[in-house]
Design a protein around this motif. Structure first.
Motif, PDB file in Angstrom:
ATOM      1  N   SER A   1       0.420  -1.100  -0.483  1.00 12.48           N
ATOM      2  CA  SER A   1      -0.069  -0.051  -0.513  1.00 12.48           C
ATOM      3  C   SER A   1       0.456   0.957  -0.026  1.00 12.48           C
ATOM      4  O   SER A   1       0.702   2.289  -0.330  1.00 12.48           O
ATOM      5  CB  SER A   1      -1.183   0.263   1.121  1.00 12.48           C
ATOM      6  OG  SER A   1      -0.042  -0.283   2.421  1.00 12.48           O
ATOM      7  N   LEU A   2       2.024   1.423   0.151  1.00 14.53           N
ATOM      8  CA  LEU A   2       3.591   2.318   0.323  1.00 14.53           C
ATOM      9  C   LEU A   2       3.153   2.642  -0.351  1.00 14.53           C
ATOM     10  O   LEU A   2       4.467   3.294  -1.062  1.00 14.53           O
ATOM     11  CB  LEU A   2       3.851   1.724   1.291  1.00 14.53           C
ATOM     12  CG  LEU A   2       3.842   2.009   2.605  1.00 14.53           C
ATOM     13  CD1 LEU A   2       4.535   1.486   3.497  1.00 14.53           C
ATOM     14  CD2 LEU A   2       2.756   2.774   3.113  1.00 14.53           C
ATOM     15  N   ILE A   3       3.918   1.588  -2.348  1.00 12.92           N
ATOM     16  CA  ILE A   3       4.420   1.737  -3.027  1.00 12.92           C
ATOM     17  C   ILE A   3       3.506   3.129  -3.856  1.00 12.92           C
ATOM     18  O   ILE A   3       2.470   3.719  -3.630  1.00 12.92           O
ATOM     19  CB  ILE A   3       3.638   0.831  -4.143  1.00 12.92           C
ATOM     20  CG1 ILE A   3       4.524  -0.613  -3.600  1.00 12.92           C
ATOM     21  CG2 ILE A   3       4.353   1.156  -6.172  1.00 12.92           C
ATOM     22  CD1 ILE A   3       3.860  -2.136  -4.688  1.00 12.92           C
ATOM     23  N   GLY A   4       4.829   3.695  -4.550  1.00  6.78           N
ATOM     24  CA  GLY A   4       4.290   5.680  -5.028  1.00  6.78           C
ATOM     25  C   GLY A   4       4.193   6.737  -4.235  1.00  6.78           C
ATOM     26  O   GLY A   4       4.259   7.900  -4.244  1.00  6.78           O
ATOM     27  N   ARG A   5       4.143   6.982  -2.491  1.00  9.91           N
ATOM     28  CA  ARG A   5       4.092   6.919  -1.420  1.00  9.91           C
ATOM     29  C   ARG A   5       5.830   7.728  -1.316  1.00  9.91           C
ATOM     30  O   ARG A   5       6.815   7.088  -1.693  1.00  9.91           O
ATOM     31  CB  ARG A   5       4.007   6.940  -0.387  1.00  9.91           C
ATOM     32  CG  ARG A   5       2.189   6.109  -0.087  1.00  9.91           C
ATOM     33  CD  ARG A   5       1.365   7.128  -0.143  1.00  9.91           C
ATOM     34  NE  ARG A   5       1.641   7.869   1.359  1.00  9.91           N
ATOM     35  CZ  ARG A   5       1.090   6.558   2.525  1.00  9.91           C
ATOM     36  NH1 ARG A   5       0.551   6.021   2.999  1.00  9.91           N
ATOM     37  NH2 ARG A   5       1.817   7.374   4.243  1.00  9.91           N
ATOM     38  N   LYS A   6       5.773   9.545  -1.461  1.00  7.62           N
ATOM     39  CA  LYS A   6       6.580   9.721  -1.266  1.00  7.62           C
ATOM     40  C   LYS A   6       7.414   9.557   0.142  1.00  7.62           C
ATOM     41  O   LYS A   6       6.458   9.382   1.582  1.00  7.62           O
ATOM     42  CB  LYS A   6       6.936  11.411  -1.458  1.00  7.62           C
ATOM     43  CG  LYS A   6       6.451  11.366  -2.669  1.00  7.62           C
ATOM     44  CD  LYS A   6       7.452  12.686  -3.746  1.00  7.62           C
ATOM     45  CE  LYS A   6       6.553  13.076  -4.939  1.00  7.62           C
ATOM     46  NZ  LYS A   6       6.757  14.457  -5.251  1.00  7.62           N
ATOM     47  N   TYR A   7       8.876   9.032   0.766  1.00  8.51           N
ATOM     48  CA  TYR A   7       9.133   8.998   2.275  1.00  8.51           C
ATOM     49  C   TYR A   7       8.733  10.354   2.828  1.00  8.51           C
ATOM     50  O   TYR A   7       8.483   9.911   4.455  1.00  8.51           O
ATOM     51  CB  TYR A   7      10.642   9.718   2.196  1.00  8.51           C
ATOM     52  CG  TYR A   7      11.265   9.046   3.004  1.00  8.51           C
ATOM     53  CD1 TYR A   7      11.366   7.481   3.742  1.00  8.51           C
ATOM     54  CD2 TYR A   7      12.354   9.581   3.995  1.00  8.51           C
ATOM     55  CE1 TYR A   7      11.910   7.059   4.536  1.00  8.51           C
ATOM     56  CE2 TYR A   7      12.891   9.304   4.984  1.00  8.51           C
ATOM     57  CZ  TYR A   7      12.721   7.900   5.157  1.00  8.51           C
ATOM     58  OH  TYR A   7      13.228   7.172   6.152  1.00  8.51           O
ATOM     59  N   ASP A   8       8.630  11.631   2.201  1.00 15.17           N
ATOM     60  CA  ASP A   8       8.005  12.864   3.479  1.00 15.17           C
ATOM     61  C   ASP A   8       6.870  12.106   4.079  1.00 15.17           C
ATOM     62  O   ASP A   8       6.188  12.940   4.805  1.00 15.17           O
ATOM     63  CB  ASP A   8       8.685  13.739   2.863  1.00 15.17           C
ATOM     64  CG  ASP A   8       8.261  13.956   2.008  1.00 15.17           C
ATOM     65  OD1 ASP A   8       6.801  13.707   1.031  1.00 15.17           O
ATOM     66  OD2 ASP A   8       7.781  15.830   1.378  1.00 15.17           O
ATOM     67  N   SER A   9       5.841  11.499   3.112  1.00 13.44           N
ATOM     68  CA  SER A   9       4.472  11.375   3.875  1.00 13.44           C
ATOM     69  C   SER A   9       3.849  10.424   4.736  1.00 13.44           C
ATOM     70  O   SER A   9       3.414   9.961   4.327  1.00 13.44           O
ATOM     71  CB  SER A   9       3.092  11.642   2.617  1.00 13.44           C
ATOM     72  OG  SER A   9       3.813  10.084   1.440  1.00 13.44           O
TER      73      SER A   9
END
Length: 262
Positions: free
Chosen positions: A132-140
């Motif tokens: 579910s974290l694929i595509g999310r930016k690190y700071d988010s």
């Protein structure tokens, strides 16, 4: 033997940081290292990673003897998760790109990569149920989500040893328990790495951890199978005060100091 230290002492700036460390870690063992702040836990890890060199004694990690073996190749066989790693990544990087950096042992993707490389990183995230974290930016990402990503990163190069240094630092109660569950799942993987879990919170020592090392003021106070070390009279000596083991689950305890405050 995965780790072997014989009479290891480390001095820096004329100060003894670790003294007469004798410790062996065999294949299939999962060690917890428990110690208060300043006990020397992080220094012991930096010895394993060959970032520090012993002043006395002999060290052998993954059949590589310090002083004769190829240390650069040794480091490629060890994965580590810690707060100092978490701070190295650009906040705009996507989660799967951070996982992929583990394949290149870098905090930035200096070299070009193929889509097959990125898919390998995504597959690792799926294995840890973090797709579910694929595509999310690190700071988010939340602190707990970042730790899962860093564990996935550490596993990318199929390490023989996985070191988790205060991995639950900054996590809330629920994120901590989820992370401990993930670590247990890793320990049950096919060709699982030998896990070294470092903490100063005794309640994080769970059922899947097989061995325990107590480190205090740079010295090993006790070591061995968890059931032989995690007992009241040993812990009383370790903490220099009477303690009570309060059960909080199956073979899991919170340590309550029996101290009278004035």
């Amino acid at each position: 033997m995965k780790i072997k230290m014989e009479h290891v002492t480390l001095r820096r700036q004329q100060k003894t940081i670790l003294e007469d460390i004798n410790w062996e870690v065999a294949n299939g063992e999962i060690w917890a290292i428990l110690g208060l702040n300043g006990a020397g836990k992080s220094t012991l890890l930096r010895l394993i990673l060959a970032e520090f060199w012993q002043s006395e004694g002999e060290i052998e990690i993954l059949d590589t003897s310090f002083g004769t073996g190829d240390i650069s190749q040794l480091r490629k066989k060890i994965g580590i998760v810690g707060s100092f790693i978490a701070e190295r990544f650009p906040r705009g990087m996507r989660a799967e790109e951070i996982v992929l950096t583990g394949k290149f042992k870098s905090s930035i993707l200096y070299t070009s990569y193929e889509e097959t490389d990125l898919k390998q990183a995504q597959d690792m995230m799926k294995l840890l149920k973090a797709d579910s974290l694929i595509g999310r930016k690190y700071d988010s990402l939340s602190q707990g989500e970042r730790q899962i990503i860093l564990i996935a990163r550490a596993l990318m190069d199929k390490p023989q040893i996985l070191i988790l240094d205060e991995a639950t630092s900054g996590l809330d109660l629920f994120a901590r328990e989820q992370l401990l569950h993930h670590i247990e799942q890793i320990s049950q993987m096919k060709q699982a790495p030998t896990i070294i879990y470092v903490t100063h919170h005794a309640e994080e020592i769970t059922t899947f951890m097989t061995h325990l090392l107590l480190l205090k003021n740079g010295k090993i106070i006790a070591k061995g199978k968890k059931e032989d070390v995690f007992i009241p009279h040993v812990l009383n000596e370790f903490y220099d005060c009477p303690v009570t083991l309060v059960p909080i689950g199956e073979q899991r305890y919170f340590i309550k100091p029996e101290v009278k405050y004035v």
